[in-house]
Scaffold this active site. Sequence first.
Site, PDB file in Angstrom:
ATOM      1  N   GLU A 102      -3.990   3.639  -8.456  1.00  0.00           N
ATOM      2  CA  GLU A 102      -5.212   4.293  -7.961  1.00  0.00           C
ATOM      3  C   GLU A 102      -5.291   5.720  -8.487  1.00  0.00           C
ATOM      4  O   GLU A 102      -4.420   6.555  -8.226  1.00  0.00           O
ATOM      5  CB  GLU A 102      -5.285   4.315  -6.423  1.00  0.00           C
ATOM      6  N   HIS A 162      -0.717  10.965  -2.689  1.00  0.00           N
ATOM      7  CA  HIS A 162      -2.035  10.580  -2.180  1.00  0.00           C
ATOM      8  C   HIS A 162      -3.000  11.752  -2.044  1.00  0.00           C
ATOM      9  O   HIS A 162      -4.177  11.652  -2.373  1.00  0.00           O
ATOM     10  CB  HIS A 162      -1.887   9.884  -0.825  1.00  0.00           C
ATOM     11  N   HIS A 164       0.820  -1.212   0.000  1.00  0.00           N
ATOM     12  CA  HIS A 164       0.000   0.000   0.000  1.00  0.00           C
ATOM     13  C   HIS A 164       0.857   1.266   0.000  1.00  0.00           C
ATOM     14  O   HIS A 164       1.587   1.517   0.962  1.00  0.00           O
ATOM     15  CB  HIS A 164      -0.870  -0.029   1.271  1.00  0.00           C
ATOM     16  N   GLU A 204       0.811  -0.685  -4.793  1.00  0.00           N
ATOM     17  CA  GLU A 204      -0.325   0.202  -5.020  1.00  0.00           C
ATOM     18  C   GLU A 204       0.187   1.617  -4.844  1.00  0.00           C
ATOM     19  O   GLU A 204       0.995   1.885  -3.935  1.00  0.00           O
ATOM     20  CB  GLU A 204      -1.425  -0.091  -3.984  1.00  0.00           C
ATOM     21  N   ASP A 237      -0.915   6.094  -5.582  1.00  0.00           N
ATOM     22  CA  ASP A 237      -1.993   7.061  -5.834  1.00  0.00           C
ATOM     23  C   ASP A 237      -1.529   8.079  -6.873  1.00  0.00           C
ATOM     24  O   ASP A 237      -0.399   8.592  -6.777  1.00  0.00           O
ATOM     25  CB  ASP A 237      -2.332   7.777  -4.527  1.00  0.00           C
TER      26      ASP A 237
HETATM   27  O1  G3P Z   1      -6.089   0.371  -2.344  1.00  0.00           O
HETATM   28  C1  G3P Z   1      -7.069   1.326  -2.113  1.00  0.00           C
HETATM   29  C2  G3P Z   1      -6.714   2.221  -0.973  1.00  0.00           C
HETATM   30  O2  G3P Z   1      -5.406   2.664  -1.120  1.00  0.00           O
HETATM   31  C3  G3P Z   1      -7.660   3.377  -0.858  1.00  0.00           C
HETATM   32  O3  G3P Z   1      -7.378   4.194   0.231  1.00  0.00           O
HETATM   33  O4  G3P Z   1      -6.788   6.414   1.083  1.00  0.00           O
HETATM   34  O5  G3P Z   1      -5.104   4.658   1.062  1.00  0.00           O
HETATM   35  O6  G3P Z   1      -5.825   5.685  -1.070  1.00  0.00           O
HETATM   36  P1  G3P Z   1      -6.233   5.270   0.326  1.00  0.00           P
HETATM   37 CA    CA Z   2      -4.501   4.377  -2.448  1.00  0.00          CA
END
Ligand code: G3P
Ligand code: CA
Length: 286
Positions: free
Chosen positions: A147, A86, A44, A71, A73
């Site tokens: 994402e 993010h 993450h 993952e 953003d």
């Molecule tokens: O994998 C989805 C997740 O990352 C969504 O939440 O706030 O960490 O981007 P966030």
């Molecule tokens: Ca995310």
Amino acid sequence: TRTDHTMPLKMPLQRHSRFIVLPILLCLVSFCAEVANAQFIVAHRGASHDAPENTLAAFRLAWEQHADAIEGDFYLSKDGQIVCIHDRTTKRTAPGRPELTVAQSTLSELRTLDVGSWKDKRFASERIPTLLEVLDTVPDGKRIFIEIKCGPEIVPVLKQHLQTSKLKPEQIVIICFNEEVVSQSRQTMPQYKANWLTSYKQATPVSAWKPTLDDVLRTLKRSGATGLGTNGNLKVIDQAFVDSIQAAGLEFHVWTVNEAKSAGTFKSLGVQSITTDRPAFIRNAE
Ligand code: G3P
Ligand code: CA
């Protein structure tokens, strides 16, 4: 006549071979079973427990920690670059510097910021990476969950950037809370999977969690999503919930799972992946 010395030499070898071959075979079988049973771990924002989120340091560390995927953003910058961050602004990850709004800043403006020191001084050289730089870290056979944090205006640019990358379509998954981004991604880039993301809210402590399973199924169908990414709320997610999504032919992914116990729970529910800040910890706890 020549004496055949091969027989006496061969016999002891044959006799002992089962003691060598059998344990090797057993090890191989148990290794294969372990690999087949292993949880699919998505790092993450990279290995963000140990390195600053959404930086190349965090993504490289995720690979070192044997993550199956990363993952990250992504937003569109003012000059049409796709950048990895993010939040809508740089306030949290570049504290002490004038705050920049990502969509209103150019890549070179964003690059002046140190986005590593807030985590630890040794990461002071980390800069906001571009999507292409992040894609470049993905090894053969591994995956990236991209994402999208902005709206569908990013979709045509994303398509262009993904086409220039060396990654195979099966290594790329687009994920987004915005249904329109998912649906436009599926329409214009059907070669990539795209998961719709949701978390759940209760209006009051006694009212129903929203969206409901039916709402979720409807949105997934309407957007053409290939799967669901959901927060790991065990008040909502149970075996019936997971089964209903999977019975509709859709994948089930969960974030953010940082404890061994909940990782085990989601594994037993049969989810396709868990997203965690701590890939090494979760892998070792299996
Ligand atoms: O994998 C989805 C997740 O990352 C969504 O939440 O706030 O960490 O981007 P966030
Ligand atoms: Ca995310």
